[in-house]
Design an enzyme around this catalytic site. Sequence first.
Site, PDB file in Angstrom:
ATOM      1  CG  ASP B 439      41.027  70.931  71.191  1.00 50.10           C
ATOM      2  OD1 ASP B 439      41.823  71.288  70.652  1.00 50.10           O
ATOM      3  OD2 ASP B 439      41.720  69.758  71.801  1.00 50.10           O
ATOM      4  CG  ASP B 639      41.001  66.940  75.297  1.00 56.37           C
ATOM      5  OD1 ASP B 639      41.667  67.836  74.442  1.00 56.37           O
ATOM      6  OD2 ASP B 639      41.708  65.385  75.002  1.00 56.37           O
ATOM      7  CG  ASP B 643      40.417  72.160  73.975  1.00 58.41           C
ATOM      8  OD1 ASP B 643      40.945  72.972  73.712  1.00 58.41           O
ATOM      9  OD2 ASP B 643      40.710  71.327  74.852  1.00 58.41           O
TER      10      ASP B 643
END
Lengths: 70, 744
Positions: B439, B639, B643
């Site tokens: 991410d 995080d 996600d």
Amino acid sequence: MTTETIAVPEIHCDHCRTSIEGALAPLDGVARASVDIDTRQVTVDYDEATIDRDALIGAIEDQGYEVPTT
Amino acid sequence: MTTAPPTDRSDTPGSDAAERSFEVHGMTCGSCAARVQRILGRQEGVADAEVNFATGMALVRLDDATTSDENLAAAVDRIGYRLAPVRVDEPRTSRADEERAAQRAWLRRIAVAWPIAAVFLIGMVAAPLSERAMAVMESTAGRVAALVLAIPVQFWAGWPFIAEAARRARWRTANMDTLIALGTLSAFGFSVVQLFAGGPLYFESAVLIIAFLVLGRWLEARAKGRAGAAIEALLELGATQARLVASDGNEHLVPIERVRVGDVVRVRPGEKVPVDGEVIDGASAVDESMLTGESMPVDKTPGTAVSGATMNASGVLTVRATAVGADSALARIVAMVERAQSGKGAAQRLADRVSAVFVPAVLVIALVTFGVWWLVLGMPVGGLTAAVSVLIIACPCALGLATPTAVMVGTGRGADLGILIKGVEILERTRDVDVVVFDKTGTLTRGEMAVTDIVAAGGTDEHALLARAATAEADSEHPIGAAITAAARSRGIDVGRPTAFTAVAGHGVRADVDDVTVWVGTRKLAAEAGLVLPEALDDAAERCERDGRTAVVTGWDGEVRGVVAVADTVKDDATAAVARLHAMGIETAMLTGDNYRTAAAIAAQVGIDRVLAEVLPDGKQDEVARLQADGRTVAMVGDGVNDAPALVQADLGIAIGSGTDVAIESSDLTLLRGDLDGVATAIELSRATERTIRQNLVWAFGYNTLAIPVAAFGLLSPIVAGAAMAFSSVSVVTNSLRLRRFGR
């Protein structure tokens, strides 16, 4: 003997498998009922002379699942 | 909140309708809640029902107050759940409590099995050494005592294995439990017969196998036991109460379940937005980082949408609810995590996969053994003994230790290295990980704003520009203001304090610095303040924005004096971490909602192979699934709450320790130190652990497999069985301990 596959989109986990298989298996005329969690489908082997598809769907709905009409 | 849509809303729940609350026990997922709700709604006398999975509560509105609780409870009981009236004085049991209860149950089994196992172990060691001990064990009393001691272990401590094996047998499948039940019951049954026939006993085989297995299961339950934690952490994010605005304008604090679509709620500063909705009055900045991972507060004005569970930072907002319960953004994330989790649960354990092949093979060998003894040698009784011996020896005692010991040592070493390993099953799959998806925001980047460019107008000193902007922003709590102040300080500028300060929500600040009014903010703010924007600066600002940076203009005395651009910056160790993964032959990818150009710029800077840009917040899971559909085994590093579904979907979910609780709970691995280098280390450690489990299974099955021919020839003795048990257990434990040296 007929094999019918019924889609139950709300099938989610092992709990659902136990509930649906447990509701179908004792019915007269049902030879085998199995739930595939991945495809969210119930496969039933049953004797048409004894029980019909609507009764199978009724048993699944009695467990609190919705069975979409195809 | 996983409140499924009610089945019946035809009756308006007026104040005269009776309401009853119940606790619902046994629900494991959102669809359980939907089922209970539907069944309750169908009962006679029930107007509507709402079941909340998070709280485990059912709220039933009755249109016939005479409907009895018993009828409702019976209906729910029929579909496999339990309904209990709410008692205020009793603390409620949560699913975490249930998991702890399951752990305690294994612990109780250990407490019964191990003391008895110890007695047998002492006997096994003492018998060859002392004639007296041998005599006691071979006496009738000693042999009966062995039976009495074995019964609770076999049938109480070992009951879960027998029950599971029986369930499997009904569906004609086999797993590790089948092997255990088969082996221990054979050993037990055979020994009972031998007790009367006067032959050697195998009670210790059954007892020791079960003792090791309950120990293994307890270790696993302790390591795992968190399946529901991701969902719980997600649900805890949501507000539990809302300030409902009545038609007379009064506010009432009501439970979140009462809010309906179209209701108007008020959100004060510092409160969570209770529902998804549209702002109809007020202005504020809302921190959506829990959902998006984006650290910048988002400005909300009438007409903009807000999401439930986000934090209202500055002003009072009046919001009309547009989605509640199961339709809200948070509930959709919960549903995505649940779906991804249930998909994963189908994965078979390595030990179970081996057992599924091993069990039929052993059964065939046992049958062949019996057939050959009976038909070829004409010795049916000897054949039966040999066949049962095959079943006894086939169940390796160390089977129960192969996975837990490796996982324990592996996770212990991981903890030393700042890697928290949670998913046991997942370790077995990391071997094949061939692409790592990062991410972007908060994972590859710091998730904090930093100044990247300073462009001063002709005739203005860059230093002076930054000094004035920083002083104007000195009292600002906005991340951009903080970034500018920090940049000034890091350049040794003494940041003073403004004499007058006004924050213009969503646009910037106006402050008096050295008796000059300074404006810092958007170009719109500058225009409204009547500042002239030179073309060169306008171009510079636009250029920065095209690259995904945020341009802030600063001006005073009727003119814009410069542009300061801030952006999220890449973590220092990102490049090295990516290079290390490449060296391991793993491809890297970056997932972001940014536009392709911005994303590509960062990817190029870090050396990432593949860019998955312009991904909508709820599309991350799909991107991971798409890679998996191409046959890739995906590790995902993230995080944020958004996600979470992707972390669960991925074959290996890795959370950054500084991230949200939800991401951590959804992941299989957490990098406690937050350094990206840990990704490669974590994958290597997982692989080493998985390799160890594999080797352990070879050791566990190996000795016993070698002993199968011995048993088939009718030569099995408790000494051979004991030796196989001892050697395989010692080999497995020693092999697992080697993991302690990982990375040293």
